[in-house]
Scaffold this active site. Structure first.
Site, PDB file in Angstrom:
ATOM      1  N   LYS A  65     -17.539   2.776  15.115  1.00 36.35           N
ATOM      2  CA  LYS A  65     -18.126   2.061  13.975  1.00 36.35           C
ATOM      3  C   LYS A  65     -19.617   2.360  13.757  1.00 36.35           C
ATOM      4  CE  LYS A  65     -15.031  -1.848  13.448  1.00 36.35           C
ATOM      5  NZ  LYS A  65     -14.915  -3.297  13.254  1.00 36.35           N
ATOM      6  N   ASP A 101     -16.080  -5.674   7.220  1.00 33.89           N
ATOM      7  CA  ASP A 101     -15.913  -6.755   8.206  1.00 33.89           C
ATOM      8  C   ASP A 101     -16.673  -8.006   7.758  1.00 33.89           C
ATOM      9  OD1 ASP A 101     -14.244  -5.496  10.062  1.00 33.89           O
ATOM     10  OD2 ASP A 101     -15.915  -4.566  11.113  1.00 33.89           O
ATOM     11  N   GLY A 124     -22.354 -13.369  21.018  1.00 34.11           N
ATOM     12  CA  GLY A 124     -22.091 -11.936  21.003  1.00 34.11           C
ATOM     13  C   GLY A 124     -23.164 -11.192  20.229  1.00 34.11           C
ATOM     14  N   ALA A 125     -23.267  -9.895  20.508  1.00 37.59           N
ATOM     15  CA  ALA A 125     -24.287  -9.087  19.832  1.00 37.59           C
ATOM     16  C   ALA A 125     -23.793  -7.662  19.602  1.00 37.59           C
ATOM     17  CB  ALA A 125     -25.577  -9.084  20.649  1.00 37.59           C
ATOM     18  N   GLY A 126     -22.474  -7.485  19.499  1.00 36.47           N
ATOM     19  CA  GLY A 126     -21.909  -6.172  19.207  1.00 36.47           C
ATOM     20  C   GLY A 126     -21.711  -5.995  17.708  1.00 36.47           C
ATOM     21  N   GLY A 127     -20.844  -5.033  17.356  1.00 34.88           N
ATOM     22  CA  GLY A 127     -20.615  -4.736  15.937  1.00 34.88           C
ATOM     23  C   GLY A 127     -20.071  -5.938  15.169  1.00 34.88           C
ATOM     24  N   GLY A 228      -9.072 -15.758  14.119  1.00 29.09           N
ATOM     25  CA  GLY A 228      -9.674 -14.505  13.676  1.00 29.09           C
ATOM     26  C   GLY A 228      -8.812 -13.669  12.739  1.00 29.09           C
TER      27      GLY A 228
HETATM   28  P1  NAP Z   1     -18.564  -4.836  21.198  1.00 29.68           P
HETATM   29  O1  NAP Z   1     -19.510  -4.128  20.310  1.00 29.68           O
HETATM   30  O2  NAP Z   1     -18.017  -4.155  22.410  1.00 29.68           O
HETATM   31  O3  NAP Z   1     -19.294  -6.220  21.685  1.00 29.68           O
HETATM   32  C1  NAP Z   1     -18.704  -7.048  22.627  1.00 29.68           C
HETATM   33  C2  NAP Z   1     -19.540  -8.340  22.771  1.00 29.68           C
HETATM   34  O4  NAP Z   1     -18.848  -9.209  23.693  1.00 29.68           O
HETATM   35  C3  NAP Z   1     -20.922  -8.113  23.353  1.00 29.68           C
HETATM   36  O5  NAP Z   1     -21.810  -9.042  22.787  1.00 29.68           O
HETATM   37  C4  NAP Z   1     -20.701  -8.417  24.844  1.00 29.68           C
HETATM   38  O6  NAP Z   1     -21.864  -8.855  25.509  1.00 29.68           O
HETATM   39  C5  NAP Z   1     -19.734  -9.561  24.761  1.00 29.68           C
HETATM   40  N1  NAP Z   1     -18.958  -9.718  25.974  1.00 29.68           N
HETATM   41  C6  NAP Z   1     -17.960  -8.913  26.425  1.00 29.68           C
HETATM   42  N2  NAP Z   1     -17.479  -9.388  27.578  1.00 29.68           N
HETATM   43  C7  NAP Z   1     -18.184 -10.512  27.867  1.00 29.68           C
HETATM   44  C8  NAP Z   1     -18.136 -11.465  28.936  1.00 29.68           C
HETATM   45  N3  NAP Z   1     -17.256 -11.345  29.933  1.00 29.68           N
HETATM   46  N4  NAP Z   1     -18.991 -12.515  28.905  1.00 29.68           N
HETATM   47  C9  NAP Z   1     -19.873 -12.652  27.888  1.00 29.68           C
HETATM   48  N5  NAP Z   1     -19.963 -11.776  26.850  1.00 29.68           N
HETATM   49  C10 NAP Z   1     -19.130 -10.726  26.854  1.00 29.68           C
HETATM   50  O7  NAP Z   1     -17.290  -5.328  20.391  1.00 29.68           O
HETATM   51  P2  NAP Z   1     -17.214  -5.813  18.869  1.00 29.68           P
HETATM   52  O8  NAP Z   1     -16.802  -4.695  18.005  1.00 29.68           O
HETATM   53  O9  NAP Z   1     -18.453  -6.545  18.530  1.00 29.68           O
HETATM   54  O10 NAP Z   1     -15.953  -6.804  18.951  1.00 29.68           O
HETATM   55  C11 NAP Z   1     -16.039  -8.041  19.664  1.00 29.68           C
HETATM   56  C12 NAP Z   1     -14.758  -8.825  19.434  1.00 29.68           C
HETATM   57  O11 NAP Z   1     -14.707  -9.227  18.069  1.00 29.68           O
HETATM   58  C13 NAP Z   1     -13.478  -7.987  19.628  1.00 29.68           C
HETATM   59  O12 NAP Z   1     -13.028  -8.087  20.921  1.00 29.68           O
HETATM   60  C14 NAP Z   1     -12.490  -8.594  18.642  1.00 29.68           C
HETATM   61  O13 NAP Z   1     -11.704  -9.561  19.321  1.00 29.68           O
HETATM   62  C15 NAP Z   1     -13.375  -9.280  17.636  1.00 29.68           C
HETATM   63  N6  NAP Z   1     -13.268  -8.633  16.308  1.00 29.68           N
HETATM   64  C16 NAP Z   1     -12.493  -9.243  15.400  1.00 29.68           C
HETATM   65  C17 NAP Z   1     -12.363  -8.718  14.133  1.00 29.68           C
HETATM   66  C18 NAP Z   1     -11.497  -9.421  13.145  1.00 29.68           C
HETATM   67  O14 NAP Z   1     -11.291  -8.880  12.052  1.00 29.68           O
HETATM   68  N7  NAP Z   1     -11.006 -10.609  13.447  1.00 29.68           N
HETATM   69  C19 NAP Z   1     -13.038  -7.529  13.787  1.00 29.68           C
HETATM   70  C20 NAP Z   1     -13.833  -6.918  14.753  1.00 29.68           C
HETATM   71  C21 NAP Z   1     -13.930  -7.472  16.009  1.00 29.68           C
HETATM   72  P3  NAP Z   1     -22.926  -7.774  26.121  1.00 29.68           P
HETATM   73  O15 NAP Z   1     -23.784  -7.338  24.959  1.00 29.68           O
HETATM   74  O16 NAP Z   1     -23.659  -8.572  27.126  1.00 29.68           O
HETATM   75  O17 NAP Z   1     -22.105  -6.649  26.702  1.00 29.68           O
END
Ligand code: NAP
Length: 261
Positions: A65, A101, A124-127, A228
């Site tokens: 992404k 998104d 959270g602080a990812g995408g 979600g």
């Molecule tokens: P990403 O960029 O990998 O970010 C993951 C986030 O989760 C980071 O902030 C990470 O913290 C945190 N995290 C992971 N494991 C953790 C733990 N054990 N304890 C605390 N924080 C933790 O992923 P992303 O793309 O942002 O996606 C995140 C989630 O959003 C996905 O798993 C999915 O379920 C959901 N999502 C949903 C949709 C939808 O349409 N519903 C679309 C996209 C994503 P750190 O920065 O500290 O590593």
């Protein structure tokens, strides 16, 4: 026939083919949606290969992404500000990158509002968190980011004009944008809901399972909850609209996704 698909790695069990097949059927579009498992290092040659094979429209998922932005020749303002794209369109020689998104978040939350002036906390602080933060600022909420790695929270706060902080009892909207609680770790929760007022709305971006442990705890605490799946459905609806100019019915897509889950 229009050829579309999704690029991601690992391919896993994405619901996108189900959502897009249902949308094309609903709109009577002659289109096929395929899954392409592409590793991060192969992204650039893979895009060229897919384009030469006749692919015109691609959904983009993890881990591409953010990196895909550098390969696009045009990037929408929203994708630029969020720092991530989930939608690619090949038009003549152009590769156009967009982000839907955040629209998924907006459409999910609008019916639960009004939100202007209320306090939101994003975990959270990812995408996903970046797209959520962008949508929440469009809805004029006061947004606080909480993340395990504080440096990443600070980056999101800087890029999207929100603040870093902690979860407080004045939170009106809590959004989990971490992967905590996702299958197979379905008993994990990203925070304790005891601090929340029952008037707080809790939205989990995780959709496998549909009712996460966080949502179950929040519901038992008296909070309104939102899963979600609507976010996923609405980002797909917006992709189909960008690509075809037509809008499939979100409820129909949601039913198809629920059956698949
Ligand atoms: P990403 O960029 O990998 O970010 C993951 C986030 O989760 C980071 O902030 C990470 O913290 C945190 N995290 C992971 N494991 C953790 C733990 N054990 N304890 C605390 N924080 C933790 O992923 P992303 O793309 O942002 O996606 C995140 C989630 O959003 C996905 O798993 C999915 O379920 C959901 N999502 C949903 C949709 C939808 O349409 N519903 C679309 C996209 C994503 P750190 O920065 O500290 O590593």
């Amino acid at each position: 026939m229009i050829r579309c698909g999704i690029i991601l790695h690992p391919a896993g069990h994405t619901l996108s083919p189900v959502l897009h097949a249902e949308a094309y059927a609903a709109l009577d579009l002659d289109a096929r949606y395929e899954v392409f498992d592409i590793q991060a290092a192969d992204l650039e040659p893979s895009l060229q290969r897919l384009r030469s094979k006749g692919l015109r429209q691609l959904s983009v998922s993890l881990p591409h992404k953010e990196t895909v932005l550098a390969l696009a020749t045009k990037v929408s303002d929203q994708a630029k500000q969020i720092g991530a794209a989930n939608t690619l369109t090949f038009i003549d020689d152009e590769i156009v990158a967009d982000n839907t998104d955040w629209i998924g978040v907006l459409r999910t939350l609008e019916p639960l509002g009004p939100w202007a002036g209320k306090n939101a906390t994003i975990l959270g602080a990812g995408g996903a968190a970046r797209a959520v933060a962008y949508a929440l600022t469009r809805l004029s909420l006061n947004v606080t980011i909480v993340n395990r790695t504080p440096e990443r929270a600070a980056e999101v706060a800087h890029d999207l004009g929100v603040q870093v902080g902690e979860l407080r009892s004045n939170c009106d909207l809590l959004i989990n944008a971490t992967s905590v609680g996702m299958q197979p770790d379905i008993h994990d929760v990203p925070c304790d809901v005891a601090i929340l007022q029952p008037s707080c709305v809790v939205f989990d971006s995780v959709y496998r399972p549909l009712e996460t442990a966080l949502l179950r705890n929040a519901r038992e605490h008296g909070c309104r909850v939102q899963d979600g799946l609507d976010m996923l459905v609405h980002q797909a609806v917006e992709q189909v609209r960008i690509w075809s100019g037509r809008t499939p019915e979100a409820k129909r897509l949601r039913r198809a996704a629920e059956d698949a889950l």
